[in-house]
Design a protein around this motif. Structure first.
Motif, short mmCIF file in Angstrom:
data_model
loop_
_atom_site.label_atom_id
_atom_site.label_comp_id
_atom_site.label_asym_id
_atom_site.label_seq_id
_atom_site.Cartn_x
_atom_site.Cartn_y
_atom_site.Cartn_z
N TRP A 34 0.93 -1.30 0.13
CA TRP A 34 -0.14 -0.07 0.00
C TRP A 34 0.95 1.32 -0.10
O TRP A 34 0.64 2.36 -0.69
CB TRP A 34 -0.90 0.14 1.32
CG TRP A 34 -2.17 -0.96 0.70
CD1 TRP A 34 -2.66 -2.02 1.41
CD2 TRP A 34 -3.19 -0.45 0.05
NE1 TRP A 34 -3.59 -2.47 0.73
CE2 TRP A 34 -4.10 -1.61 -0.05
CE3 TRP A 34 -3.40 0.73 -0.56
CZ2 TRP A 34 -5.29 -1.66 -0.66
CZ3 TRP A 34 -4.66 0.66 -1.26
CH2 TRP A 34 -5.65 -0.36 -1.39
N LYS A 35 2.04 1.34 0.66
CA LYS A 35 2.97 2.45 0.55
C LYS A 35 3.30 2.45 -0.72
O LYS A 35 3.50 3.65 -1.26
CB LYS A 35 3.98 2.23 1.51
CG LYS A 35 3.84 2.22 3.12
CD LYS A 35 4.89 2.29 4.09
CE LYS A 35 4.61 2.69 5.27
NZ LYS A 35 5.98 2.58 6.26
N GLN A 36 3.78 1.35 -1.65
CA GLN A 36 4.42 1.47 -2.65
C GLN A 36 3.10 1.74 -3.65
O GLN A 36 3.62 2.98 -4.57
CB GLN A 36 4.59 0.29 -3.21
CG GLN A 36 5.10 0.15 -4.70
CD GLN A 36 5.40 -1.53 -5.31
OE1 GLN A 36 5.02 -2.53 -4.59
NE2 GLN A 36 5.94 -1.52 -6.43
N LEU A 37 1.99 1.50 -3.41
CA LEU A 37 0.90 1.75 -4.33
C LEU A 37 0.81 3.46 -3.97
O LEU A 37 0.39 4.21 -5.07
CB LEU A 37 -0.35 1.36 -3.99
CG LEU A 37 -1.49 1.47 -4.89
CD1 LEU A 37 -1.51 1.18 -6.27
CD2 LEU A 37 -2.82 0.91 -4.35
N LYS A 38 0.76 3.92 -2.96
CA LYS A 38 0.49 5.51 -2.75
C LYS A 38 1.72 6.28 -3.34
O LYS A 38 1.49 7.12 -4.01
CB LYS A 38 0.61 5.61 -1.21
CG LYS A 38 0.35 7.14 -0.58
CD LYS A 38 0.21 7.18 0.61
CE LYS A 38 0.31 8.42 1.02
NZ LYS A 38 0.10 8.86 2.84
N SER A 39 2.93 5.59 -3.23
CA SER A 39 3.98 6.28 -3.86
C SER A 39 4.05 6.21 -5.25
O SER A 39 4.26 7.45 -5.91
CB SER A 39 5.34 5.38 -3.58
OG SER A 39 6.37 5.95 -3.81
N CYS A 40 3.49 5.23 -6.13
CA CYS A 40 3.26 5.22 -7.38
C CYS A 40 2.18 6.10 -7.77
O CYS A 40 2.59 6.71 -8.84
CB CYS A 40 3.12 3.84 -7.87
SG CYS A 40 4.17 2.56 -7.61
N PHE A 41 1.28 6.30 -6.99
CA PHE A 41 0.06 7.41 -7.36
C PHE A 41 0.88 8.88 -7.25
O PHE A 41 0.70 9.69 -8.17
CB PHE A 41 -1.06 7.12 -6.43
CG PHE A 41 -1.98 8.18 -6.58
CD1 PHE A 41 -2.70 8.53 -7.96
CD2 PHE A 41 -2.24 9.01 -5.51
CE1 PHE A 41 -3.63 9.57 -7.81
CE2 PHE A 41 -3.33 10.14 -5.64
CZ PHE A 41 -3.83 10.21 -6.85
N GLN A 42 1.48 9.14 -5.96
CA GLN A 42 1.96 10.32 -5.66
C GLN A 42 3.18 10.64 -6.65
O GLN A 42 3.17 11.78 -7.08
CB GLN A 42 2.38 10.45 -4.28
CG GLN A 42 1.09 10.41 -3.54
CD GLN A 42 1.58 10.58 -1.83
OE1 GLN A 42 2.89 10.22 -1.66
NE2 GLN A 42 0.65 10.68 -1.21
N GLU A 43 4.00 9.93 -7.07
CA GLU A 43 5.23 10.22 -7.76
C GLU A 43 4.91 9.78 -9.25
O GLU A 43 6.06 9.78 -9.92
CB GLU A 43 6.33 9.53 -6.98
CG GLU A 43 6.71 9.95 -5.55
CD GLU A 43 7.79 9.31 -5.02
OE1 GLU A 43 8.44 8.91 -5.67
OE2 GLU A 43 7.73 9.26 -3.98
#
Length: 787
Positions: A321-330
């Motif tokens: 979920w951190k990775q998913l959020k990071s992919c979305f934000q960045e």
């Protein structure tokens, strides 16, 4: 005690510092608010914002105080007024003024000298309070900081504008003459890009001891007791405390462990607790090695058996979920597998039981004909959305990722590829002018002329769709992003040896490879072609299209007229291998030669008479008749009929032969002039009477004109009345005034004829008088009047 928290703008220093101060009972101080207060004071006091002296005066003269954790300016709480885009635009410049920094730092030190404080800023640990017991440096990527501010809704700027503004602010803060943004060497560094506020606070709280206050004394006494109760640990002790204090960990928290044992069913990890954590081995994709580091979630500190329960699967989910959020934000891609088609698109398995939705319109860069062929495809996707109306709704786009990959690969291709380099690609599609080759998401053109040194009629004869081929790069256009590829450049250019085998003027044998409206392409040798223009096909015959005399595959003889090796062009002639009939046309058709030939074509100015195949003579309308003005040659000539003509003139250079019909007989104008010189009397028949005179046909069919002024006997007589005395068909006599054979003009006069008759009669009377006649002049005049 002083807790100093430094970091760039938008990193979350204020939120973390407030929470730490609240949980530990410390006073929260935001140094940035003090500088914002200076800018607010200058703006509202009318100070010039560019004048450093005026800004310094504003800092020295303002009344600042902290009450109940809030900042009061000139006796009024102004905290809500300090965070505007206008203040954001100036505060970094004002805080860079050395005198302003000295004044603000003085005030901050005064407050910190008597209170336990959590102070945040950019140079707290390095300049303001270098002796702080606890030093923290928070950091985050500019994009992550911009995202947080944007979601706060306190700025009117877009997310991209906020990121740009933060980068500019970072640059200003890092290059200040005094108090620049610098990490203190003893400060604990924490990157908050992928951490929540609570996660950051947990890390910091592990370093700050709980403030313990006892007794019923006044506030000052309590503060003194608190100060005595709090012992200041060394920075090394704080670092150790941060790493080892797990008693404060909560169940459900993500921690790091080290594999100490690998069994048949379980893996044991050391997370620094009094007992080891146990993880079912099936949670690992492959059995780990002893000493491996693994992320786990603390499920239960102790179960009934006293075991520490941790889960790698839960940790993987949390990390995902951190990775998913990071992919979305960045705006980074994430891996997934298309599992099935659903209404409007595809379901994509992202792992850990999480699925996303990819609309069919965003699954590929081209139109989707068969959605089922995508099922089972493993690919990268861009995350367009995670939440919608407070519920998980993951929207993906494979097309956007493909488009960005295509741009990246194309840019990389142009940056690292040079003309002459060999590349590999797959034949994608065909056009009439060549084939497009996929070079990895972007296309290059294999032009039909670059498939072979020889003539190529069909691209499909050289490459097949889907075929993987190796090509050479022959042209790169960075502006239009066009790439030209070649197959033929793997072989030697046959033009290199052209002059060893051919020369201008040579007659060669070749094969017709292509017909065009303007001529025929003829192959002289492998890879060498020349063009025979349609004008070079025949000396005499008009060719409308090469197909009239040639077809592809014909073996022909041609003459090399010219060539250009650099341009790869050869001009050929077919007619030049035969004699030019116009070179001997004067001998074959001499002037004065009489011929009987067919009328080939009648035009408005004459007719073309075919003398032989490909050679015509022209019979002009003026050469049809000596006496008639032929305005419409078609009235006397018919296409296909045989007529007799005579050769008048020949112009070989202009390919022109002039013929005549009237020249077959003598010019009647010459005969007329001989028979009737000027002032002689001629007889003729009236053919037409007009307003301007009378037309009279005379010898040889020639028409003459008696002008209106020459009809009446005397100039004073009525000319119109005189014209009425005559009718068409009347036989009359008139005097010849002018004969111009060149202009075909015959001018006649009745008046002069009548005068001539009168002179002759008068002469006769005079002669009779001399002979003794009794007829008098009066009788003569009387007779004329009676007549």
């Amino acid at each position: 005690m002083v807790v100093a928290i430094d970091g760039p703008a938008g990193v979350g220093k204020s939120s973390v510092a407030k929470m730490i101060a609240q949980k530990r009972g410390f006073l929260f101080l935001n140094s940035g608010e003090f500088y914002r207060a200076v800018t607010w004071k200058a703006m509202n006091g009318g100070s010039p914002l560019e004048d450093e002296g005026a800004i310094t005066d504003a800092a020295r003269n303002m009344d600042l105080s902290v009450r109940d954790g809030k900042l009061f300016l000139d006796g009024v709480c102004r905290e809500e007024e300090l965070h505007t885009d206008r203040i954001d635009a100036w505060v970094a410049k004002h805080s860079a003024i050395v005198a302003v920094r000295h004044e603000v730092n003085r005030r901050l030190r005064e407050i910190a000298s008597t209170r336990d404080v959590v102070m945040e800023g950019r140079d707290i640990a390095t300049v303001v309070l270098p002796g702080a017991e606890i030093k923290i440096f928070l950091d985050a990527k500019p994009e992550a900081r911009a995202r947080r501010r944007f979601l706060q809704g306190t700025s009117g700027l877009s997310e991209a504008e906020l990121a740009a503004a933060l980068r500019e602010r970072d640059s200003i803060d890092a290059n200040k003459e005094e108090g620049s943004l610098t990490r203190d060497r003893d400060a604990l560094y924490i990157d908050t890009s992928d951490l929540t506020l609570n996660e950051v606070c947990e890390k910091v709280l592990a370093l700050v001891p709980q403030k313990k206050i006892t007794g019923r004394g006044n506030m000052a006494e309590n503060e003194n007791k608190a100060s005595e109760a709090v012992q200041s640990p060394s920075q090394e002790e704080l670092q150790e405390q941060y790493l080892k204090t797990l008693d404060d960990l909560e169940e459900g928290q993500l921690v790091e462990g080290r594999v100490v044992e690998v069994g048949q069913e379980n893996v044991f990890v050391d997370v620094g607790y009094k007992s080891e954590g146990k993880i079912p081995i099936h949670e690992f994709p492959a059995p780990p090695e002893i000493g491996d580091t693994v992320q786990v979630v603390l499920m239960k500190k102790e179960n009934r058996a006293g075991e520490l329960i941790v889960s790698k699967q839960k940790a993987d989910e949390k990390l995902f979920w951190k990775q998913l959020k990071s992919c979305f934000q960045e705006h980074k891609p994430i891996k997934g597998k298309i599992t099935k088609t659903i209404k409007g698109g595809f379901e994509v398995d992202l792992g850990f039981g999480i699925s996303g939705f990819n609309p069919i319109s965003k699954i590929d860069i081209h139109r989707v004909e068969d959605p089922e062929k995508y099922v089972g495809l493993e690919s990268s996707f861009l995350v367009e959305r995670i939440y919608n109306e407070n519920r998980i709704n993951i929207i993906l786009s494979r097309r956007n990722w493909l488009e960005e990959e295509t741009i990246r690969k194309r840019e990389d291709f142009f940056a690292n590829t040079q003309i002459g380099d060999e590349v590999e690609g797959t034949v994608k599609s065909f056009t009439s002018f060549g084939a497009f080759v996929d070079l990895g998401g972007f296309d290059g053109l294999l032009h039909i002329n670059d498939m072979s040194w020889g003539h190529v009629t069909r691209p499909k004869d050289y490459v097949k769709k889907g075929q993987e081929i190796r090509l050479k790069v022959i042209k790169l256009d960075t502006e239009t992003q066009k790439i030209n590829l070649s197959l033929k450049h793997f072989e030697e250019d046959p033009w290199m040896h052209f002059e060893e085998n051919f020369a201008a003027g040579d007659v060669i044998k070749g094969r017709v490879t292509k017909l065009a409206d303007f001529g025929a392409f003829i192959e002289l040798a492998e890879g060498i072609e020349g063009l025979a223009h349609i004008s070079e096909f025949s000396w005499v015959k008009r060719i409308n299209h090469p197909r009239e005399i040639l077809k592809v595959g014909d073996e022909v003889e041609a003459k090399i007229l010219a060539y250009d090796i650099n341009a790869g062009r050869i001009s050929l002639g077919l007619k030049q291998v035969h004699m030019n009939p116009w070179d001997e046309i004067g001998e074959k058709y001499p002037r004065g030669m009489r011929l009987t030939r067919k009328v080939k074509k009648v035009t408005g100015s004459g007719a073309f008479i075919e003398l032989e195949e490909g050679i015509d003579g022209f019979l002009h309308a003026d050469d049809l008749s000596w006496t008639k003005k032929i305005k419409n040659p078609g009235s006397v000539l018919k296409e296909g009929e045989d007529i007799e003509v005579i050769v008048i003139d020949i112009y070989p250079e202009e390919r022109n032969i002039r013929l005549g019909m009237k020249q077959l007989s003598e010019d009647p104008w010459i005969s007329l002039k001989k028979a009737y010189p000027e002032r002689s009397i001629i007889e003729g028949e009236i053919t037409n009477i007009t307003d301007f005179g009378i037309f009279v046909k005379v010898q040889g069919g020639i028409e003459g004109l008696i002008s209106k002024m020459n009809v009446a006997e005397r100039a004073s007589d009525d000319a119109d009345a005189a014209l009425k005395k005559f009718s068409s068909g009347d036989k009359i006599k008139a005097v010849v005034l002018e004969i111009n054979s060149a202009r075909q003009k015959l001018a006649l006069s009745l008046r002069e004829f009548q005068k001539k008759q009168q002179r002759e009669e008068l002469q006769k009377y005079i002669q009779d008088e001399d002979s003794g006649s009794t007829f008098t002049l009066g009788d003569f005049l009387k007779d004329k009047e009676n007549a």
